[in-house]
Enzyme design. Structure first.
Site, PDB file in Angstrom:
ATOM      1  N   ASN A  49      20.655  12.650  14.618  1.00 52.29           N
ATOM      2  CA  ASN A  49      20.831  11.947  13.062  1.00 52.29           C
ATOM      3  C   ASN A  49      21.678  11.189  12.058  1.00 52.29           C
ATOM      4  OD1 ASN A  49      18.427  12.843  15.010  1.00 52.29           O
ATOM      5  ND2 ASN A  49      17.815  14.470  12.877  1.00 52.29           N
ATOM      6  N   ASP A  50      22.263  12.725  11.254  1.00 49.96           N
ATOM      7  CA  ASP A  50      23.523  12.628  10.775  1.00 49.96           C
ATOM      8  C   ASP A  50      24.593  10.914  11.451  1.00 49.96           C
ATOM      9  OD1 ASP A  50      22.723  13.241   8.206  1.00 49.96           O
ATOM     10  OD2 ASP A  50      23.063  14.421   9.199  1.00 49.96           O
ATOM     11  N   CYS A  63      20.854  18.381  18.503  1.00 50.71           N
ATOM     12  CA  CYS A  63      19.627  19.165  18.437  1.00 50.71           C
ATOM     13  C   CYS A  63      19.086  18.022  17.034  1.00 50.71           C
ATOM     14  CB  CYS A  63      20.105  20.211  17.450  1.00 50.71           C
ATOM     15  SG  CYS A  63      20.813  20.261  16.816  1.00 50.71           S
ATOM     16  N   ARG A  93      21.612  27.927  11.524  1.00 53.03           N
ATOM     17  CA  ARG A  93      22.474  27.372  10.913  1.00 53.03           C
ATOM     18  C   ARG A  93      22.458  27.559   9.688  1.00 53.03           C
ATOM     19  NH1 ARG A  93      21.302  20.540  10.556  1.00 53.03           N
ATOM     20  NH2 ARG A  93      19.785  21.121   9.187  1.00 53.03           N
ATOM     21  N   HIS A 107       4.764  19.840   1.794  1.00 52.63           N
ATOM     22  CA  HIS A 107       3.512  21.063   2.363  1.00 52.63           C
ATOM     23  C   HIS A 107       2.786  20.770   2.917  1.00 52.63           C
ATOM     24  CE1 HIS A 107       5.577  23.218  -1.706  1.00 52.63           C
ATOM     25  NE2 HIS A 107       6.693  23.104  -0.629  1.00 52.63           N
ATOM     26  N   GLU A 121      28.236  15.956  13.102  1.00 52.17           N
ATOM     27  CA  GLU A 121      27.247  14.743  12.345  1.00 52.17           C
ATOM     28  C   GLU A 121      28.660  14.431  11.901  1.00 52.17           C
ATOM     29  OE1 GLU A 121      23.540  17.325  10.602  1.00 52.17           O
ATOM     30  OE2 GLU A 121      25.881  18.533  10.252  1.00 52.17           O
ATOM     31  N   ARG A 173      16.772  25.984  10.612  1.00 55.92           N
ATOM     32  CA  ARG A 173      16.793  25.056  10.076  1.00 55.92           C
ATOM     33  C   ARG A 173      16.834  25.825   9.134  1.00 55.92           C
ATOM     34  NH1 ARG A 173      15.619  19.744  12.407  1.00 55.92           N
ATOM     35  NH2 ARG A 173      16.638  18.497  12.575  1.00 55.92           N
ATOM     36  N   ARG A 222      19.949   7.034   6.698  1.00 57.21           N
ATOM     37  CA  ARG A 222      18.470   7.112   7.625  1.00 57.21           C
ATOM     38  C   ARG A 222      17.380   6.967   7.360  1.00 57.21           C
ATOM     39  NH1 ARG A 222      19.813  13.596   9.609  1.00 57.21           N
ATOM     40  NH2 ARG A 222      17.715  14.395   8.663  1.00 57.21           N
TER      41      ARG A 222
END
Ligand code: PEP
Ligand code: MG
Length: 755
Positions: free
Chosen positions: A634-635, A682, A512, A369, A611, A476, A645
């Site tokens: 990334n994935d 992305c 997404r 946060h 991914e 996201r 990762r």
């Protein structure tokens, strides 16, 4: 949570220890007696007291059970052996079989080979480690939570004796670096980008608990009640202060935090701790120690963040018990850099923004946060700086480099000057990017590359305007779920998505669907134990197994986009059948909307993330079904190389610019181009200028990235020649090299490409 029994003996033990500490005899004699009493009361064959010495060493000072000759001979460096690890991490360790632990360092002088189980806790005072207290047993046994808590409480009492300086000189209790006051370079992780130079302000140096043992339980209970209600009122005031803030994410976070402050379990545990004979302050600190210990065991960053909220609350409550002075009331220097073990979102907002330059955290994560708030306020934050609270002294000069994830402590004059210059350069560059926001993202040969931003919160959306990006290539949707305490219903979701579309002002947004699971667990979802969460029950797998949740989300999305275009994509799709199943749920929702006579979106584009490598082998079937594809590099990279990762040991082991990864991307781009299916990327690669150059060479014409990368990537595009880079990358796809990074970087340099 299991009902906690209070340990009847602890009150007696604490009183006895207090008497020993205040009694006759040398410091050594009293320490010996303390060790004997602890061993006896905790039914342990061994109790050892280790004390911090100069040079970040930890020395055996007293023992009941180990060979007496080992006293003052056994020393560990911080981080060495289990005792050293406890000292370095400031966390308890409980082991049923200590000798099997990878950090176990056998010292024959101690004779400890006959003891199997071990429980060790740090001796902490004011957030600093003064030593380690350990008990050991012959049998292999699990120590109960309440034994850990008891030993921690005993540790707090022993800390008072060590703090008097009669055992070792207080100066020795300072960290080695603190004594020498050497300049230091401390590496960590980037939590919020940016650069800052300023003066260290240690965040609420924890209040020292001078008397942990209560005279009157009722008085202490009353004190806690008063402090709790004062704290709740102060939080309400803080929320009111931000209530008219247009960026509602701040408020969401604060409100969530306010709810945590009412957590009944937390308050009950404090009351129970008072019931064992502690003062209010000591009870609050003990519950905090316990929370920290639990936090150390949790891998999931989101759950850790929830526990981190309790640290913020604990500090607040201790302040209120101490008379209520909040950090905002503390006079900050004009260029303050806050140094903290952990910081809650409300704590950050408490500080005077006009004087706050940066933040250094011992813990912290990118998804916390406080990270979200800091990024929104543009405050550089570096996290996971080991020992920050002990190695940095108040008023030290600090340089926080959020770009390179380092903090420089007491840097020399020259370095500071150079850094200030590079900051000025950085700012000038940022200003230039802002000025160039309307320049077309077109390469020297006339190739147009569409640049989009990734977003997840409302506060990200204005970056569209600020950067001149063409749209949001990845929204996201799980991120707003993460900062809430309850699952948002269809209406709440619809409002949120409509708000995003309104604020995007007609620029395209690709939503997404929920990518929860793995390391993204909303606080209201019970934690599930999975062996391998990134490959586990996550994203579209949850969506298809629990279609109700996916249907609700799709219903909210189609309703929010009534009268305007809508783009949706599904995460972690591993086979075409999954795409078909998800798509049919969307079709059902569209039909439902139509039947109710509501306004439909003007156009619906449905795509998928790429991914999971298996999907590459179904491209012909997939491409005849989707309206677009977006590569989640990334994935994709982690699954392609079978390389977690999130594992720091594997950081940089495999490169996105390896011939293998580029070859795979090349296959995908060629297939998409042949079928005229738009393709974007992305993942993090898109925001790195050199990687983006290679991607454009492969044929990507759309990239979606962090808003901060838009300026640098646009400048790179405008300085490159796409066909030349394509020829270079194409000619090395079969290379046996580990990576093409060095080659591409040299090429960029030789050809004046701004990477
Ligand atoms: C990716 O995997 O590249 C991606 C963009 O998704 P996330 O980082 O949210 O998993
Ligand atoms: Mg992903």
């Amino acid at each position: 949570m299991a009902q906690r029994a209070t340990w009847a003996g602890s009150r007696l033990l604490l009183r006895r220890l207090r008497d020993i500490m205040a009694g006759a005899g040398s410091a050594q004699e009293r320490l010996d007696k303390i060790a004997q009493n602890i061993a006896r009361d905790m039914v342990a064959e061994v109790c050892s007291i280790y004390v911090r010495r100069a040079g970040d060493l930890i020395e055996l000072f007293a023992t009941e059970g180990l060979h007496p000759e080992a006293v003052h001979k056994i020393r560990f460096r911080f981080g060495e052996g289990i005792v050293g690890v406890i000292a370095a991490s400031a966390r308890p360790i409980s082991l049923a079989d200590a000798q099997k632990h990878p950090d176990f360092a056998y010292r024959p002088e101690t004779g400890e080979e006959i003891y199997k189980s071990m429980l060790g806790v740090p001796i902490l005072r004011g957030g600093r480690v003064l030593g380690v207290l350990a008990i050991q047993n012959r049998t292999s046994r699990e120590y109960a939570d309440e034994e850990v808590e008891t030993l921690e409480t005993v540790g707090m009492v022993v800390a008072e004796m060590l703090a008097t300086g009669e055992v070792v000189d207080n100066r020795e209790q300072q960290p080695a670096d603190g004594i020498a006051l050497r300049p230091l370079r401390l590496g960590g992780i980037r939590i919020s980008p940016g650069l800052a130079v300023g003066q260290a302000v240690l965040h609420q140096p924890a209040i020292a608990i001078t008397d942990p043992i209560a005279e009157d339980e009722d008085v202490e209970l009353e004190r806690v009640e008063t402090a709790l209600s004062a704290m709740h009122t102060a939080l309400d005031t803080l929320i009111e202060r931000y209530d008219d803030d247009s960026a509602s994410d701040h408020l969401d976070i604060l409100k969530t935090f306010r709810m945590v402050a009412e957590d009944r379990g937390w308050i009950r545990r404090i009351r129970e701790a008072i019931g064992t004979g502690l003062t209010a302050e000591a009870a609050v600190a003990r519950v905090q120690n316990d929370t920290r210990a639990r936090m150390a065991l949790v891998r999931d960053p989101y759950i850790r963040e929830r526990l981190a909220d309790f640290e913020d609350l604990t500090n607040r409550l201790l302040q209120h018990l101490d008379g209520g002075q909040r950090p905002s009331a503390v006079e900050l220097p004009d260029d303050a850099i806050i140094v903290a073990r952990q910081l809650g979102p409300a704590e950050l907002l408490d500080y005077d923004r006009s004087k706050l330059r940066g933040v250094v955290l011992e813990e912290g994560s990118v998804v916390s946060h406080v990270a979200i708030v800091a990024r929104a306020l543009d405050i550089p934050v570096v996290g996971r700086i080991q020992g920050a609270m002990t190695r940095i002294e108040p008023m030290d000069r600090l340089v926080v480099d959020g770009e390179n994830s380092v903090c420089f402590v007491r840097p020399g004059e020259e370095f500071q000057r150079a850094f200030v210059e590079s900051m000025a350069l950085h700012e000038a560059r940022q200003a230039a990017y802002a000025r160039d926001r309307d320049l077309p993202s077109v390469s020297m040969d006339g190739t147009r590359v569409d640049l989009h931003i990734n977003a997840g919160l409302l506060i990200d959306v204005p970056h569209l305007e600020a950067t001149g990006a063409s749209g949001i290539g990845l929204y996201r949707t799980e991120v707003p779920f993460m900062v809430r305490t309850a699952h948002p219903d269809v209406d709440a979701q619809q409002k949120l998505y409509a708000n995003v579309l309104d604020q995007a002002g007609g620029r395209p947004v690709v939503f997404r669907t929920l990518d929860i699971g793995g390391d993204k667990i909303p606080s209201y979802v019970p934690e599930s134990q999975e062996e391998n969460p990134p490959m586990g029950w996550r994203a579209i797998r949850i969506g298809l197994d629990r279609p109700y949740m996916l249907r609700q989300q799709l219903r909210a999305l189609v309703a929010a986009a009534g009268g305007r275009p809508l783009s949706i994509m599904f995460p972690m799709v591993a086979e075409v059948a999954e795409f078909d199943a998800a798509r049919s749920i969307l079709d059902l929702e569209l039909k439902r909307l139509e039947e109710t006579g509501k306004v439909l979106p003007t156009e619906i584009r449905v795509g998928t993330m790429l991914e999971v490598p298996s999907l590459v082998f179904q491209l012909p079937a997939l491409l005849s079904r989707v309206d677009f594809l977006s590569v989640g590099s990334n994935d994709l990279q982690q699954f392609l190389f079978a390389s977690d990762r999130g594992n720091p040991k594997l950081d940089g082991r495999y490169d996105a610019l390896s011939p293998g990864m580029l070859g795979l991307l090349n296959t995908v781009v060629e297939a998409c181009n042949a079928k005229h299916v738009p393709i974007s990327l992305c993942g993090e690669m898109a925001g790195s200028t050199l990687d983006a150059m290679a991607l454009i060479g492969l044929g990507f014409r759309q990239l979606s990235m962090n808003a901060r990368s838009i300026g640098p990537v646009r400048a790179m595009v405008r300085s490159m020649n796409a066909p030349d880079v394509a020829a270079l990358v194409g000619s090395h796809l079969n290379s046996p090299r580990h990576s093409l990074r060095t080659l591409l970087s040299a090429y960029a340099k030789d050809h004046g490409i701004q990477v």
